[in-house]
Design a protein around this motif. Sequence first.
Motif, mmCIF file in Angstrom:
data_model
loop_
_atom_site.group_PDB
_atom_site.id
_atom_site.type_symbol
_atom_site.label_atom_id
_atom_site.label_comp_id
_atom_site.label_asym_id
_atom_site.label_seq_id
_atom_site.Cartn_x
_atom_site.Cartn_y
_atom_site.Cartn_z
ATOM 1 N N MET A 56 -18.815 7.179 -13.598
ATOM 2 C CA MET A 56 -18.198 6.725 -12.890
ATOM 3 C C MET A 56 -18.087 7.356 -11.425
ATOM 4 N N ASP A 57 -18.077 6.148 -10.487
ATOM 5 C CA ASP A 57 -18.782 7.057 -8.970
ATOM 6 C C ASP A 57 -16.967 7.681 -8.385
ATOM 7 N N LEU A 58 -17.158 9.165 -7.595
ATOM 8 C CA LEU A 58 -15.677 9.566 -7.177
ATOM 9 C C LEU A 58 -15.985 8.893 -5.919
ATOM 10 N N VAL A 59 -14.615 7.779 -5.094
ATOM 11 C CA VAL A 59 -14.476 6.976 -3.515
ATOM 12 C C VAL A 59 -14.184 7.229 -2.714
ATOM 13 N N THR A 60 -13.002 7.621 -3.202
ATOM 14 C CA THR A 60 -11.865 8.733 -2.533
ATOM 15 C C THR A 60 -11.784 9.551 -2.582
ATOM 16 N N GLN A 61 -10.404 10.955 -1.994
ATOM 17 C CA GLN A 61 -9.675 11.018 -1.624
ATOM 18 C C GLN A 61 -8.667 11.388 -0.688
ATOM 19 N N HIS A 62 -7.257 11.815 -1.481
ATOM 20 C CA HIS A 62 -6.427 11.850 -1.143
ATOM 21 C C HIS A 62 -5.866 13.383 -0.959
ATOM 22 N N LEU A 63 -5.318 14.246 -0.092
ATOM 23 C CA LEU A 63 -4.300 15.250 -0.487
ATOM 24 C C LEU A 63 -2.687 14.161 -0.139
ATOM 25 N N VAL A 64 -2.099 15.331 -1.075
ATOM 26 C CA VAL A 64 -0.629 14.397 -1.902
ATOM 27 C C VAL A 64 0.471 15.292 -0.716
ATOM 28 N N GLN A 65 0.963 14.650 0.348
ATOM 29 C CA GLN A 65 2.201 14.636 1.893
ATOM 30 C C GLN A 65 3.043 14.757 1.261
ATOM 31 N N PRO A 66 4.219 15.764 1.499
ATOM 32 C CA PRO A 66 5.915 15.265 1.311
ATOM 33 C C PRO A 66 6.119 13.690 2.023
ATOM 34 N N ASP A 67 5.797 13.471 2.435
ATOM 35 C CA ASP A 67 6.125 12.100 2.936
ATOM 36 C C ASP A 67 5.634 11.064 2.159
ATOM 37 N N ASP A 68 4.345 11.543 0.929
ATOM 38 C CA ASP A 68 4.467 10.502 0.261
ATOM 39 C C ASP A 68 5.020 10.353 -1.604
ATOM 40 N N LEU A 69 6.416 11.338 -1.549
ATOM 41 C CA LEU A 69 7.171 11.643 -2.818
ATOM 42 C C LEU A 69 8.163 11.091 -2.764
ATOM 43 N N ASN A 70 8.452 10.603 -3.980
ATOM 44 C CA ASN A 70 9.751 10.087 -3.757
ATOM 45 C C ASN A 70 11.051 11.199 -4.038
ATOM 46 N N SER A 117 -1.341 1.735 -3.355
ATOM 47 C CA SER A 117 -2.057 1.887 -2.223
ATOM 48 C C SER A 117 -3.567 1.632 -1.921
ATOM 49 N N TRP A 118 -3.609 3.413 -2.250
ATOM 50 C CA TRP A 118 -5.127 4.358 -2.147
ATOM 51 C C TRP A 118 -5.956 3.793 -2.429
ATOM 52 N N ILE A 119 -5.628 2.920 -4.442
ATOM 53 C CA ILE A 119 -6.534 2.356 -5.277
ATOM 54 C C ILE A 119 -7.260 1.674 -4.965
ATOM 55 N N ASP A 120 -6.226 0.799 -4.451
ATOM 56 C CA ASP A 120 -6.642 -0.546 -4.055
ATOM 57 C C ASP A 120 -7.778 -0.826 -2.400
ATOM 58 N N GLU A 121 -7.455 0.517 -1.322
ATOM 59 C CA GLU A 121 -8.042 0.403 -0.636
ATOM 60 C C GLU A 121 -9.482 0.704 -0.496
ATOM 61 N N GLY A 122 -9.436 2.269 -1.467
ATOM 62 C CA GLY A 122 -10.218 2.603 -1.496
ATOM 63 C C GLY A 122 -11.534 1.923 -2.990
ATOM 64 N N MET A 123 -10.781 1.297 -3.320
ATOM 65 C CA MET A 123 -11.875 0.459 -4.459
ATOM 66 C C MET A 123 -12.733 -0.681 -3.360
ATOM 67 N N ALA A 124 -11.769 -1.790 -2.732
ATOM 68 C CA ALA A 124 -12.344 -2.833 -2.062
ATOM 69 C C ALA A 124 -14.026 -2.273 -1.333
ATOM 70 N N ILE A 167 -5.737 14.169 -4.757
ATOM 71 C CA ILE A 167 -5.616 12.699 -5.565
ATOM 72 C C ILE A 167 -7.472 12.364 -5.443
ATOM 73 N N GLN A 168 -8.014 12.216 -6.335
ATOM 74 C CA GLN A 168 -9.805 12.209 -6.728
ATOM 75 C C GLN A 168 -9.625 10.533 -7.220
ATOM 76 N N ILE A 169 -9.934 9.648 -6.492
ATOM 77 C CA ILE A 169 -10.099 8.156 -7.312
ATOM 78 C C ILE A 169 -11.775 7.771 -7.547
ATOM 79 N N TYR A 170 -11.643 7.447 -9.101
ATOM 80 C CA TYR A 170 -13.396 7.132 -9.524
ATOM 81 C C TYR A 170 -13.629 5.825 -10.003
ATOM 82 N N GLY A 171 -14.683 5.077 -9.175
ATOM 83 C CA GLY A 171 -14.557 3.530 -9.888
ATOM 84 C C GLY A 171 -16.086 3.031 -10.619
#
Length: 129
Positions: A1-15, A27-34, A66-70
């Motif tokens: 699988m290829d590395l598609v995108t990465q994101h740093l989890v910030q406090p505003d991203d938490l429940n 959302s990160w996955i859909d945008e990166g994979m598109a 977060i490392q997203i592969y696809g």
Amino acid sequence: MDLVTQHLVQPDDLNYHNNLFGGKMLSWIDEGMAMFAMMKINYTNIVTVSMDNVVFRSPARAGDIIQIYGKIIKTGKSSVTVKTLAISNNPQTGKLAEVIESEISYVCLDDKGKPYFHFRNFKIQSEKP
């Protein structure tokens, strides 16, 4: 699988329980994979049709990367399906954990918003730019 995108989890991203919101991850996955699919198929007018087999395996927390592969797993007449895997990487501890796995299908559209049979003469773009 290829590395598609990465994101740093910030406090505003938490429940409320200090875990990454599932919707934010999707959302990160859909945008990166598109974008990944657009580059691989050399066509940009695509829309998300479905996210299937979405399995959340473990939570991600603030500070995790977060490392997203696809990879492309299938094409139809006008559709492309990608497999995706997201891994959390804690840079402080080095701990890796699988967060989510899924399949996403996109459909190519023409200028009128109708399915476009893009894959008649399709070749996946090479791995190197």
